[in-house]
Structure formats: C-alpha cells, structure tokens
Design a protein around this motif. Structure first.
Motif, PDB file in Angstrom:
ATOM      1  N   GLY A 117       0.808  -1.222   0.000  1.00 43.40           N
ATOM      2  CA  GLY A 117       0.000   0.000   0.000  1.00 43.40           C
ATOM      3  C   GLY A 117       0.839   1.269   0.000  1.00 43.40           C
ATOM      4  O   GLY A 117       2.074   1.233  -0.107  1.00 43.40           O
ATOM      5  N   ALA A 118       0.140   2.405   0.121  1.00 42.54           N
ATOM      6  CA  ALA A 118       0.802   3.711   0.032  1.00 42.54           C
ATOM      7  C   ALA A 118       1.769   3.944   1.193  1.00 42.54           C
ATOM      8  O   ALA A 118       2.898   4.415   0.988  1.00 42.54           O
ATOM      9  N   VAL A 119       1.342   3.639   2.410  1.00 43.39           N
ATOM     10  CA  VAL A 119       2.220   3.863   3.564  1.00 43.39           C
ATOM     11  C   VAL A 119       3.428   2.921   3.471  1.00 43.39           C
ATOM     12  O   VAL A 119       4.572   3.325   3.734  1.00 43.39           O
ATOM     13  N   GLY A 120       3.177   1.684   3.068  1.00 42.66           N
ATOM     14  CA  GLY A 120       4.270   0.735   2.882  1.00 42.66           C
ATOM     15  C   GLY A 120       5.265   1.231   1.846  1.00 42.66           C
ATOM     16  O   GLY A 120       6.488   1.111   2.015  1.00 42.66           O
ATOM     17  N   SER A 154     -13.259  -7.632  10.336  1.00 39.97           N
ATOM     18  CA  SER A 154     -12.339  -8.722   9.987  1.00 39.97           C
ATOM     19  C   SER A 154     -10.934  -8.205   9.666  1.00 39.97           C
ATOM     20  O   SER A 154      -9.952  -8.641  10.267  1.00 39.97           O
ATOM     21  N   ASN A 155     -10.841  -7.238   8.746  1.00 39.26           N
ATOM     22  CA  ASN A 155      -9.506  -6.806   8.284  1.00 39.26           C
ATOM     23  C   ASN A 155      -8.749  -5.993   9.332  1.00 39.26           C
ATOM     24  O   ASN A 155      -7.526  -6.106   9.437  1.00 39.26           O
ATOM     25  N   ASN A 156      -9.466  -5.146  10.069  1.00 40.41           N
ATOM     26  CA  ASN A 156      -8.775  -4.225  10.977  1.00 40.41           C
ATOM     27  C   ASN A 156      -8.747  -4.731  12.418  1.00 40.41           C
ATOM     28  O   ASN A 156      -7.694  -4.717  13.056  1.00 40.41           O
ATOM     29  N   HIS A 191       2.582  -2.659  11.508  1.00 39.99           N
ATOM     30  CA  HIS A 191       1.308  -3.236  11.060  1.00 39.99           C
ATOM     31  C   HIS A 191       0.475  -2.177  10.333  1.00 39.99           C
ATOM     32  O   HIS A 191      -0.136  -1.318  10.970  1.00 39.99           O
ATOM     33  N   LEU A 192       0.458  -2.295   9.014  1.00 43.88           N
ATOM     34  CA  LEU A 192      -0.293  -1.362   8.165  1.00 43.88           C
ATOM     35  C   LEU A 192      -1.517  -2.006   7.540  1.00 43.88           C
ATOM     36  O   LEU A 192      -2.430  -1.297   7.093  1.00 43.88           O
ATOM     37  N   ALA A 193      -1.539  -3.323   7.428  1.00 38.15           N
ATOM     38  CA  ALA A 193      -2.587  -3.999   6.658  1.00 38.15           C
ATOM     39  C   ALA A 193      -3.969  -3.709   7.234  1.00 38.15           C
ATOM     40  O   ALA A 193      -4.153  -3.669   8.447  1.00 38.15           O
ATOM     41  N   LEU A 237     -16.982   4.140  11.504  1.00 37.02           N
ATOM     42  CA  LEU A 237     -16.657   2.801  12.010  1.00 37.02           C
ATOM     43  C   LEU A 237     -15.204   2.427  11.729  1.00 37.02           C
ATOM     44  O   LEU A 237     -14.594   1.650  12.472  1.00 37.02           O
ATOM     45  N   TYR A 238     -14.653   2.984  10.656  1.00 31.34           N
ATOM     46  CA  TYR A 238     -13.216   2.816  10.404  1.00 31.34           C
ATOM     47  C   TYR A 238     -12.423   3.397  11.586  1.00 31.34           C
ATOM     48  O   TYR A 238     -11.486   2.759  12.099  1.00 31.34           O
ATOM     49  N   GLY A 239     -12.803   4.590  12.030  1.00 34.09           N
ATOM     50  CA  GLY A 239     -12.143   5.204  13.185  1.00 34.09           C
ATOM     51  C   GLY A 239     -12.314   4.363  14.446  1.00 34.09           C
ATOM     52  O   GLY A 239     -11.394   4.250  15.265  1.00 34.09           O
ATOM     53  N   SER A 264     -12.482   1.174  14.463  1.00 38.47           N
ATOM     54  CA  SER A 264     -11.540   0.037  14.329  1.00 38.47           C
ATOM     55  C   SER A 264     -10.124   0.455  14.678  1.00 38.47           C
ATOM     56  O   SER A 264      -9.348  -0.330  15.232  1.00 38.47           O
ATOM     57  N   LYS A 265      -9.762   1.714  14.374  1.00 38.12           N
ATOM     58  CA  LYS A 265      -8.404   2.176  14.686  1.00 38.12           C
ATOM     59  C   LYS A 265      -8.252   2.410  16.196  1.00 38.12           C
ATOM     60  O   LYS A 265      -7.233   2.074  16.785  1.00 38.12           O
ATOM     61  N   ALA A 266      -9.294   2.984  16.806  1.00 39.36           N
ATOM     62  CA  ALA A 266      -9.258   3.159  18.259  1.00 39.36           C
ATOM     63  C   ALA A 266      -9.176   1.785  18.946  1.00 39.36           C
ATOM     64  O   ALA A 266      -8.468   1.612  19.947  1.00 39.36           O
ATOM     65  N   GLY A 302      -0.430 -13.326   2.429  1.00 39.62           N
ATOM     66  CA  GLY A 302      -1.294 -13.852   3.481  1.00 39.62           C
ATOM     67  C   GLY A 302      -2.342 -12.851   3.908  1.00 39.62           C
ATOM     68  O   GLY A 302      -2.368 -11.705   3.456  1.00 39.62           O
ATOM     69  N   ASP A 303      -3.191 -13.349   4.794  1.00 38.62           N
ATOM     70  CA  ASP A 303      -4.292 -12.535   5.319  1.00 38.62           C
ATOM     71  C   ASP A 303      -4.065 -12.378   6.821  1.00 38.62           C
ATOM     72  O   ASP A 303      -3.861 -13.377   7.521  1.00 38.62           O
ATOM     73  N   VAL A 304      -4.096 -11.138   7.306  1.00 41.07           N
ATOM     74  CA  VAL A 304      -3.862 -10.953   8.748  1.00 41.07           C
ATOM     75  C   VAL A 304      -4.989 -11.548   9.588  1.00 41.07           C
ATOM     76  O   VAL A 304      -4.828 -11.738  10.786  1.00 41.07           O
TER      77      VAL A 304
HETATM   78  N1  LIG Z   1      -2.739   6.700   3.760  1.00 42.60           N
HETATM   79  C1  LIG Z   1      -3.071   7.475   4.789  1.00 42.60           C
HETATM   80  O1  LIG Z   1      -3.076   8.732   4.687  1.00 42.60           O
HETATM   81  C2  LIG Z   1      -3.432   6.862   6.102  1.00 42.60           C
HETATM   82  C3  LIG Z   1      -3.349   5.504   6.326  1.00 42.60           C
HETATM   83  N2  LIG Z   1      -3.639   4.985   7.585  1.00 42.60           N
HETATM   84  C4  LIG Z   1      -3.542   3.557   7.845  1.00 42.60           C
HETATM   85  O2  LIG Z   1      -2.304   3.076   7.341  1.00 42.60           O
HETATM   86  C5  LIG Z   1      -2.466   1.754   6.860  1.00 42.60           C
HETATM   87  C6  LIG Z   1      -1.994   1.689   5.415  1.00 42.60           C
HETATM   88  O3  LIG Z   1      -2.787   2.579   4.643  1.00 42.60           O
HETATM   89  P1  LIG Z   1      -2.557   2.764   3.080  1.00 42.60           P
HETATM   90  O4  LIG Z   1      -1.200   2.275   2.736  1.00 42.60           O
HETATM   91  O5  LIG Z   1      -2.952   4.134   2.750  1.00 42.60           O
HETATM   92  O6  LIG Z   1      -3.661   1.774   2.536  1.00 42.60           O
HETATM   93  P2  LIG Z   1      -3.574   0.802   1.267  1.00 42.60           P
HETATM   94  O7  LIG Z   1      -4.939   0.334   0.992  1.00 42.60           O
HETATM   95  O8  LIG Z   1      -2.794   1.473   0.189  1.00 42.60           O
HETATM   96  O9  LIG Z   1      -2.716  -0.401   1.873  1.00 42.60           O
HETATM   97  C7  LIG Z   1      -3.268  -1.328   2.772  1.00 42.60           C
HETATM   98  C8  LIG Z   1      -2.737  -2.692   2.402  1.00 42.60           C
HETATM   99  O10 LIG Z   1      -3.268  -3.635   3.312  1.00 42.60           O
HETATM  100  C9  LIG Z   1      -3.573  -4.816   2.590  1.00 42.60           C
HETATM  101  N3  LIG Z   1      -4.628  -5.548   3.312  1.00 42.60           N
HETATM  102  C10 LIG Z   1      -5.921  -5.169   3.487  1.00 42.60           C
HETATM  103  N4  LIG Z   1      -6.576  -6.107   4.187  1.00 42.60           N
HETATM  104  C11 LIG Z   1      -5.680  -7.090   4.457  1.00 42.60           C
HETATM  105  C12 LIG Z   1      -5.757  -8.327   5.143  1.00 42.60           C
HETATM  106  N5  LIG Z   1      -6.912  -8.761   5.687  1.00 42.60           N
HETATM  107  N6  LIG Z   1      -4.628  -9.089   5.232  1.00 42.60           N
HETATM  108  C13 LIG Z   1      -3.472  -8.678   4.684  1.00 42.60           C
HETATM  109  N7  LIG Z   1      -3.333  -7.518   4.021  1.00 42.60           N
HETATM  110  C14 LIG Z   1      -4.432  -6.733   3.909  1.00 42.60           C
HETATM  111  C15 LIG Z   1      -4.037  -4.338   1.229  1.00 42.60           C
HETATM  112  O11 LIG Z   1      -3.852  -5.347   0.257  1.00 42.60           O
HETATM  113  C16 LIG Z   1      -3.159  -3.114   0.992  1.00 42.60           C
HETATM  114  O12 LIG Z   1      -1.999  -3.426   0.249  1.00 42.60           O
HETATM  115  C17 LIG Z   1      -3.941   1.396   7.006  1.00 42.60           C
HETATM  116  O13 LIG Z   1      -4.090   0.625   8.175  1.00 42.60           O
HETATM  117  C18 LIG Z   1      -4.624   2.739   7.160  1.00 42.60           C
HETATM  118  O14 LIG Z   1      -5.770   2.623   7.937  1.00 42.60           O
HETATM  119  C19 LIG Z   1      -4.009   5.792   8.618  1.00 42.60           C
HETATM  120  C20 LIG Z   1      -4.140   7.135   8.426  1.00 42.60           C
HETATM  121  C21 LIG Z   1      -3.859   7.788   7.171  1.00 42.60           C
END
Ligand SMILES: NC(=O)C1=CN([C@@H]2O[C@H](COP(=O)(O)OP(=O)(O)OC[C@H]3O[C@@H](n4cnc5c(N)ncnc54)[C@H](O)[C@@H]3O)[C@@H](O)[C@H]2O)C=CC1
Ligand SMILES: O=C1O[C@H](COP(=O)(O)O)[C@@H](O)[C@H](O)[C@H]1O
Length: 257
Positions: free
Chosen positions: A12-15, A83-85, A67-69, A145-147, A149-151, A47-49
């Motif tokens: 993802g983007a943060v990764g 489930s995911n968060n 942990h970003l997933a 509800l997303y918020g 899950s983060k809390a 994998g799936d978290v």
């Molecule tokens: N991008 C932002 O500005 C912000 C992001 N976040 C948090 O940072 C984290 C990463 O966000 P982004 O990179 O922007 O999102 P993203 O959607 O680009 O990346 C999330 C990754 O998690 C993977 N994923 C989703 N469900 C999964 C599961 N059940 N098992 C394994 N992998 C799974 C997806 O395939 C995706 O590659 C998230 O938890 C998001 O809530 C929090 C605040 C702001």
C-alpha cells in the motif's frame, strides 16, 4: 533494530513510503495480501492478517512489526473493519507475543479522533492562528466505524502491552500524500504527512525506547491541530516537511539542510 522487521500491508501507500525511505536500513519481511506486480527486493509472503496460520508464518523470526494492513477507507463498512482491521490486528498481536516480538508499531489514524472536529471548532482549527491541539492523551472520538476500528487497535495494543509486555507505538497517521500536500483541502494540509516524514517517524518508532505510546504522525505543518511534541520527545521525531512550504504543487521553501 537488528532483527528482521515484518511490514504488513507492504503493497500500500504507507508501505511504499516506508520502503522508499528505509528499504536499505532493515532486513524486511514483507506481507502482501495479493501477489505483488513486481518481484520485491526483500523476503516476502502472501497472506491474510485475519488468518492465524498466515500471521504465525509472518512473525516467525522477526524482532519488530509495523502493522499497516487493513481496510483504510473512512467509509468502510463494519464487516470489513471487523475482519480486516480488528480481528486481523488481534490475531497479529497474539502471534507476535507468542513469538516474543519486541516492538509493535500500529498504523492508527486521524479518524480515531475525527469527532473532535465539531461544527463549533471547524474550520478555525485547521488554520495556523488557532491553538486547539490534540496530543494523544485524549480519549478516542471516532467519527466513523473505520475510526472505531483504529481506536480498537490502539486498545488492543494497550492490552497486549500491559498483559504481555510487548512495546507498542500507535501512530495516528494524518493524510499521506506524495510530493506535495493536498490542494484546496485545509484539513488535509493541517494533517499532511510527507513521504520522507512517514518513513522517518516509522524509523523513530523502530529505534526509540518506550513502553506504550500514542503519537500523531504528521509533518511539522504551520497549520496543525495535532501536537507532535510527544513524537519529538519520546521518538526523537524530527520532521523535515511543512505544508506551508508549498504553493499548490510547488515547493517554495526548501527543507533545512
Ligand atoms: N494513507 C493514509 O493517509 C493513512 C493511512 N492509515 C492507515 O495506514 C495503513 C496503510 O494505509 P494505506 O497504505 O494508505 O492503505 P492501502 O490500501 O494502500 O494499503 C493497505 C494494504 O493492506 C492490505 N490488506 C488489506 N486487508 C488485508 C488483510 N486482511 N490481510 C493482509 N493484508 C491486507 C491491502 O492489500 C493493501 O496493500 C492502514 O491501516 C490505514 O488505515 C491511517 C491514516 C492515514
Ligand atoms: O485514515 C485515513 O486517513 C486519510 C486522511 O483522511 P481524509 O478524511 O482526509 O481522507 C485517508 O485519506 C486514508 O484513506 C485513511 O486511511
């Protein structure tokens, strides 16, 4: 951190921001949900978290977890964030403490505290002259509800730290965008997190000494309603960027050398 570091949500983007900044600095173990389009330069697994076998394999041999997933959509429905968060974060914590992982860095969000942005406070709180600040000691106040899950992820960290001793850093990430702050979006400019500062704060969280922390992950924006004092003090976070240094897409002030 000399041991391997697990990065979930690596695709993802943060990764991407973290790997761009720190790709060479750690022995990474990347976890993807789906096979990546390009062959990664690091060890990885699919994998799936929310799957206990997958998370057990993921944490094997690592000293720290970032942990970003998860489902990052503010409008995500309950079944998805459950489930995911939430379940995914709990399963990963469980596997991490069983493995003896030292540190767990959790991608929390501005949406864990979104309801502090009341009609009375906005839009003034998004502006530089307003002195309203959240500092991480406040009780969460999610606006969706997303918020929630983060809390909940933060509270899971509290539990696993207190009962199992794992060191936990929750980073309430603001609005990550590449290259320049969001345009025509005051709120987004106030909580902008640049790609370099995103990598830097995660490195700080891997290297600093702490027990349980909640910090805000934003750049050093002139406009801000999140304090970054705690991140500076405990993590030694020294952001290089400021949304006020941009005019639209163009940087008009260079970061300090
Ligand atoms: N991008 C932002 O500005 C912000 C992001 N976040 C948090 O940072 C984290 C990463 O966000 P982004 O990179 O922007 O999102 P993203 O959607 O680009 O990346 C999330 C990754 O998690 C993977 N994923 C989703 N469900 C999964 C599961 N059940 N098992 C394994 N992998 C799974 C997806 O395939 C995706 O590659 C998230 O938890 C998001 O809530 C929090 C605040 C702001
Ligand atoms: O937690 C997140 O926050 C960012 C910023 O929130 P927004 O309400 O300004 O869009 C969001 O873009 C991202 O998808 C989300 O995971």
């Amino acid at each position: 951190m000399d041991d391997p570091v697990l990065l979930t949500g690596a695709g993802g983007a943060v990764g991407e921001a973290i790997l761009e900044g720190l790709g060479e600095d750690y022995y990474w173990k990347l976890m993807f949900h789906n096979p990546p389009a390009e062959q990664p330069n690091h060890e990885y697994l699919i994998g799936d978290v929310d799957n206990p076998d997958d998370v057990r394999e993921a944490v094997a041999g690592v000293g720290a977890v970032i942990h970003l997933a998860g489902d990052p959509r503010p409008e995500a429905p309950w079944d998805s964030v459950l489930s995911n968060n939430i379940d995914g974060t709990q399963k990963l914590y469980e596997a991490a403490v069983e493995e003896g992982v030292e540190k767990f860095v959790f991608a929390s969000s501005n949406h864990a505290v979104g309801s502090f942005e009341t009609d009375q406070r906005t839009p003034d709180m998004y502006r530089p002259e307003d002195d309203f600040r959240l500092d991480g000691t406040e009780f969460p106040r999610p606006g969706n509800l997303y918020g929630v899950s983060k809390a909940t992820g933060e509270v899971l960290g509290r539990y696993y730290h207190d009962e199992h001793g794992i060191k936990v850093c929750n980073i309430r990430i603001g609005n990550l965008t590449r290259g320049h702050p969001p345009i025509d979006y005051e709120r987004g400019q106030a909580m902008w997190l640049s790609y370099p500062d995103c990598a830097h704060i995660h490195q700080c969280a891997l290297e600093a000494d702490y027990e349980f922390e909640i910090v805000y992950g934003i750049s050093d924006n002139d406009r801000k309603y999140y304090s970054i004092d705690r991140a500076k003090e405990v993590l030694n976070y020294r952001p290089q960027d400021n949304s006020a240094h941009f005019d639209g897409e163009n940087r008009v002030v260079e970061p300090d050398a």
